[in-house]
Design an enzyme around this catalytic site. Structure first.
Site, mmCIF file in Angstrom:
data_model
loop_
_atom_site.group_PDB
_atom_site.id
_atom_site.type_symbol
_atom_site.label_atom_id
_atom_site.label_comp_id
_atom_site.label_asym_id
_atom_site.label_seq_id
_atom_site.Cartn_x
_atom_site.Cartn_y
_atom_site.Cartn_z
ATOM 1 N N GLU A 1 0.875 -1.164 0.000
ATOM 2 C CA GLU A 1 0.000 0.000 0.000
ATOM 3 C C GLU A 1 0.919 1.222 0.000
ATOM 4 O OE1 GLU A 1 -2.794 0.353 3.225
ATOM 5 O OE2 GLU A 1 -3.523 2.261 2.413
ATOM 6 N N ARG B 1 5.449 -12.723 9.743
ATOM 7 C CA ARG B 1 6.114 -11.475 9.378
ATOM 8 C C ARG B 1 7.472 -11.386 10.067
ATOM 9 N NH1 ARG B 1 2.929 -7.125 9.541
ATOM 10 N NH2 ARG B 1 4.497 -5.642 10.172
ATOM 11 N N LYS C 1 4.695 0.439 9.374
ATOM 12 C CA LYS C 1 4.810 1.679 8.604
ATOM 13 C C LYS C 1 4.227 2.862 9.370
ATOM 14 C CE LYS C 1 3.137 0.078 4.691
ATOM 15 N NZ LYS C 1 2.520 0.049 3.368
HETATM 16 P P1 ATP Z 1 0.458 -1.377 7.152
HETATM 17 O O1 ATP Z 1 1.203 -1.514 8.459
HETATM 18 O O2 ATP Z 1 0.411 -0.007 6.593
HETATM 19 O O3 ATP Z 1 -0.791 -2.212 6.981
HETATM 20 P P2 ATP Z 1 1.913 -3.444 5.909
HETATM 21 O O4 ATP Z 1 3.116 -3.561 6.772
HETATM 22 O O5 ATP Z 1 0.896 -4.501 5.893
HETATM 23 O O6 ATP Z 1 1.365 -2.030 6.129
HETATM 24 P P3 ATP Z 1 1.801 -3.403 3.059
HETATM 25 O O7 ATP Z 1 2.227 -2.281 2.210
HETATM 26 O O8 ATP Z 1 0.368 -3.728 3.117
HETATM 27 O O9 ATP Z 1 2.391 -3.125 4.477
HETATM 28 O O10 ATP Z 1 2.667 -4.686 2.766
HETATM 29 C C1 ATP Z 1 2.957 -5.220 1.528
HETATM 30 C C2 ATP Z 1 3.318 -6.659 1.701
HETATM 31 O O11 ATP Z 1 4.442 -6.788 2.563
HETATM 32 C C3 ATP Z 1 2.193 -7.438 2.330
HETATM 33 O O12 ATP Z 1 2.017 -8.633 1.600
HETATM 34 C C4 ATP Z 1 2.654 -7.690 3.726
HETATM 35 O O13 ATP Z 1 2.134 -8.891 4.216
HETATM 36 C C5 ATP Z 1 4.172 -7.722 3.578
HETATM 37 N N1 ATP Z 1 4.799 -7.298 4.824
HETATM 38 C C6 ATP Z 1 4.601 -6.156 5.497
HETATM 39 N N2 ATP Z 1 5.313 -6.125 6.636
HETATM 40 C C7 ATP Z 1 6.007 -7.283 6.687
HETATM 41 C C8 ATP Z 1 6.916 -7.867 7.626
HETATM 42 N N3 ATP Z 1 7.276 -7.232 8.745
HETATM 43 N N4 ATP Z 1 7.433 -9.081 7.335
HETATM 44 C C9 ATP Z 1 7.096 -9.724 6.203
HETATM 45 N N5 ATP Z 1 6.239 -9.246 5.293
HETATM 46 C C10 ATP Z 1 5.689 -8.042 5.519
HETATM 47 MG MG MG Z 2 -1.145 -3.920 4.871
#
Ligand code: ATP
Ligand code: MG
Length: 555
Positions: A37, A266, A276
């Site tokens: 996102e 994650r 984020k």
């Molecule tokens: P927000 O905290 O804004 O929801 P998010 O961390 O989920 O954001 P996205 O931009 O939705 O961020 O993430 C893009 C992809 O990265 C998603 O498939 C998410 O599952 C993966 N992702 C995000 N954070 C992690 C993490 N800490 N470890 C592994 N994958 C991650």
């Molecule tokens: Mg997300």
């Protein structure tokens, strides 16, 4: 077994699933996607997901899309879109075809919503958000049906058109799926599919005033693009029910080779945050200077700090993919970059806490040019020119009036050390100020020790680094420490209470003249000090410390 998977190692559960899906014929090729996102910069957790999605597709000769999940214009912007593209390219991954946007499917999503309404699977609900919460029930208590749930299909078709036409107010109503208000999965209790937002979108401008929710947009985006394996983090485990329900209730997508969602744990990194939202707070509240501050766990912060794509990919491989949530020790990330730079980084000398040293038996006004290897183990990297004269700088830490013990290998009065790539010197006396601070050290040198041991068999154990004073160039060194004092800062509501006030230390010292044109973000090993790279955001000679030579965290 399918020909596509025969050379692929089954090293994680995702690969096992893919192998099975290829063998059973559910899919004939593999397509993944990375769906950020654009509401912030990418961080090291995203790197794990990027390596998994792009890496898996590559290993199976498949494709990986980059799709911006841009369904919430209030929090997104084009700066984030551009930074995300740049970071993925820098990591060295290629997305398949053009960059994709969920927003370019808004018209398809709209048609899908109409299909659900016309089948009696969706309705427009006017409960307020508080009422919606009350009606939803709790984990232990089933929810209540909304009073708008059983209104006619035609009525809902009209209302949804009005929502789209901007005839209803923001917050006045939402479109909900009609599933099961007593489901044990909260996400199945008539989830919201669309809401009204009068926001200008970075891709679609003012074309839309209704925006789909993540759960609705994500599975449809995957299905439209022909994604086979939709890999996401464990928080979305329950949402898999809505993912499947939606695809199964739409004619176009209810096929056996439709996408399926699989969850992995994650990345959580100790002493930092991979949220984020929290990273944005650090920027907004000036705890760091920007998203690419070298203390940030963002990909752009790591890049500015001197991390290489290879080190981040190596780290992602080492931490692996599983379904177990855990915290990863920062030292694993640091050892990935240290191992990489130990092999690739050119060597140089920098004096970070300088003190002047005068070699009294060296002629005044003379300067000598010497050769030093760029990398002691890699002759092919060539040599560099360094200098030697009567006045040089050494590090304050490398001198003591008296050796504190027998193991002391640095300079002390009446003791000899070798200057790295140069001669053996012996300290004779020093100047100090009123408070006892050493101001200058005086030495003699042995002219017969360049590139060889003293001929009389004297043993000189210590080696210290130095920079010749007349050719030395002033530089700033930025030395970083962990950003948080707590290994899990997420434990605290107020992030600022666990911020390390000393995460940045600035020092002024000297570098070798050949670093005058050092390229930004390309790390050097400053011998005996650590790995450093020139800062990309400052004019002048500013060097960021990437990582030390040894792991000092676990001592
Ligand atoms: P927000 O905290 O804004 O929801 P998010 O961390 O989920 O954001 P996205 O931009 O939705 O961020 O993430 C893009 C992809 O990265 C998603 O498939 C998410 O599952 C993966 N992702 C995000 N954070 C992690 C993490 N800490 N470890 C592994 N994958 C991650
Ligand atoms: Mg997300």
């Amino acid at each position: 077994m399918n020909s596509q998977n025969k050379d692929v190692k089954t090293t994680n559960f995702i690969r096992k699933i893919i192998n099975k899906d290829l063998s059973s014929g559910r899919h004939t090729s593999i397509k993944t996607r990375f769906p950020p996102e654009p509401n912030g910069y990418l961080h090291i957790g995203h790197a794990k997901s990027i390596c998994l999605n792009f890496g898996t597709a590559k290993d199976y000769h498949g494709l990986c899309n980059l799709r911006f999940d841009d369904t919430n214009p209030a929090k997104e912007n084009i700066e984030y879109v551009n930074s995300i593209k740049k970071d993925i390219e820098w990591l060295g991954f290629d997305w398949s075809g053009e960059v994709k946007y969920s927003s370019s499917y808004f018209h398809i999503f709209y048609k899908c919503a109409e299909e659900l309404i016309s089948k009696g699977f969706a309705y427009v609900c006017f409960l307020s958000s508080d009422e919606t919460r009350e009606y939803r029930g709790t984990l232990n208590n089933p929810g209540l049906n909304s009073p708008y749930r059983d209104t006619s299909i035609e009525h809902n078709q009209n209302l949804f058109k009005k929502m789209k036409a901007g005839e209803l107010k923001e917050g006045e109503c939402v479109l909900r799926a009609k599933i099961d208000m007593s489901s044990s999965f909260m996400c199945m209790r008539d989830p919201i599919l669309y809401r009204i937002r009068f926001e200008t979108h970075h891709q679609t401008n003012d074309d839309w005033c209704i925006y789909p929710m993540y759960d609705f947009a994500h599975c449809l985006g995957d299905a439209i693009e022909g994604v086979t394996h939709s890999l996401c983090t464990l928080e979305f485990q329950d949402n898999r029910r809505i993912y499947d329900w939606l695809l199964e209730h739409l004619d176009e997508f209810n096929k056996s080779n439709r996408p399926y969602q699989f969850e992995f744990s994650r990345l959580n990194l100790e002493y930092t945050t991979t949220s984020k939202r929290k990273l944005k707070l650090l920027v907004d509240n000036n705890h760091v200077t920007s998203w690419n501050d070298p203390r940030m766990p963002t990909i752009s912060g790591l890049r500015r700090r001197g991390y290489t794509p290879a080190s981040i990919i190596d780290f992602s491989e080492r931490i692996g993919v599983s379904k177990v949530n855990s915290f990863t020790d920062v030292s694993i990330l640091e050892s990935s970059i240290r191992n990489d730079l130990n092999i690739t980084a050119p060597r140089s000398m920098a004096v970070i806490n300088p003190i002047k040293l005068v070699i009294e038996n060296y002629p005044e006004g003379e300067i000598e040019s010497l050769k030093a290897p760029v990398h002691p183990q890699k002759e092919e990297m060539g040599t560099r020119e360094i200098f030697f004269s009567r006045e040089i700088y050494i590090d304050k830490e490398d001198f003591a009036e008296e050796a504190p013990n027998n193991k002391y290998k640095r300079l002390a009065i009446n003791k000899e050390v070798r200057l790295r790539n140069s001669y053996v010197i012996k300290a004779t006396r020093f100047d100090s100020d009123d408070t006892g601070n050493v101001k200058a050290i005086y030495c003699t040198y042995d002219p017969d020790t360049l590139g060889k041991n003293p001929s009389d068999g004297r043993k000189v154990k210590g080696v210290i680094h130095y920079v010749e004073s007349s050719t030395a160039i002033s530089a700033e060194f930025r030395i970083y420490d962990r950003l948080f004092l707590e290994s899990n800062p997420a434990k605290f509501d107020d992030l600022s209470s666990s911020i390390n006030p000393n995460s940045l230390e600035i020092k002024n010292g000297f570098i070798e003249p050949n670093l005058l044109n050092a390229k930004a973000e390309k790390a050097y090993q400053f011998e005996r000090e650590g790995y450093f790279c020139r800062d990309s955001e400052t004019d002048g000679l500013v060097f960021n410390k990437t990582v030390g030579l040894r792991d000092t965290w676990n001592q």
